[in-house]
Design a protein around this motif. Structure first.
Motif: not given
Length: 201
Positions: A1-27
């Motif tokens: 299983m590929t690791e998934q980027q973590p986030y916290e679900l803040v609120q679910r709307y009809a057409h999208f999710e509002l999420r809070r992403y912690p700080a992360y690093a990218v290449a």
């Protein structure tokens, strides 16, 4: 299983999710290609980096999603379509795009190994509040623009203000059947205003 980027679900709307992403690093790497070919043009360089093509010769786990966004030379309008000055859907015109692998949780820009390829950069991304619209099927530019237009309209109806350009996220390898692939449009939004003296939400 590929690791998934973590986030916290803040609120679910009809057409999208509002999420809070912690700080992360990218290449990440900047490529000049059409929208639909940018991911392929970048993949080998980024995959080599996490496979040990770095000064520590250290392997890193593959994390989903792979993120694609406009390069710094693309001028972005504040109104939809956000990518209006990028290449039009179906256009063969190349442009500059940034393609990034999210590094595993716990790896920071300071602790990540230095890429052997000078075109690959490791960068810290601050945490953010973001709206995410998930869709399956083709990850083409036309599909992204269509979903992004819908997300921008949904944000206005919800009273949320978009901040910066949207990101296009792919979760599946190219060999997965196109109709089973998971994609997302992710758009940072302005934090809700909290009057002084009131606890944050």
């Amino acid at each position: 299983m590929t690791e998934q980027q973590p986030y916290e679900l803040v609120q679910r709307y009809a057409h999208f999710e509002l999420r809070r992403y912690p700080a992360y690093a990218v290449a990440e790497i900047e490529v000049n290609a059409t929208f639909d070919r940018a991911g392929n043009a970048a993949f080998r360089h980024l995959f080599n980096y996490i496979s040990g093509s770095n000064t520590a010769q250290r392997k890193l786990a593959m994390t989903a999603p792979v993120i694609q966004g406009p390069g710094p030379s693309q001028k972005l309008a504040m109104t939809a379509p956000v990518l209006q000055s990028g290449p039009l859907p179906g256009s063969a015109e190349p442009a500059d795009f940034i393609v990034a692998f999210v590094l595993p949780a716990g790896v920071t820009a300071e602790t990540a190994p230095v890429p052997a390829n000078p075109d690959v950069r490791v960068r810290a991304q601050p945490g953010s509040l973001a709206a995410a619209l998930r869709f399956s099927g083709s990850g083409s530019e036309a599909a992204f623009v269509r979903r992004n237009d819908g997300l921008q309209e949904a944000l206005k109806l919800a009273g949320l203000k978009a901040v910066g350009p949207p990101r296009f996220a792919r979760f599946d390898p190219p060999f997965k059947p196109w109709f089973l692939r998971r994609n997302e449009v992710v758009q940072d939004v302005q934090e809700p205003f909290t009057p002084p003296g009131e606890p944050g939400r």
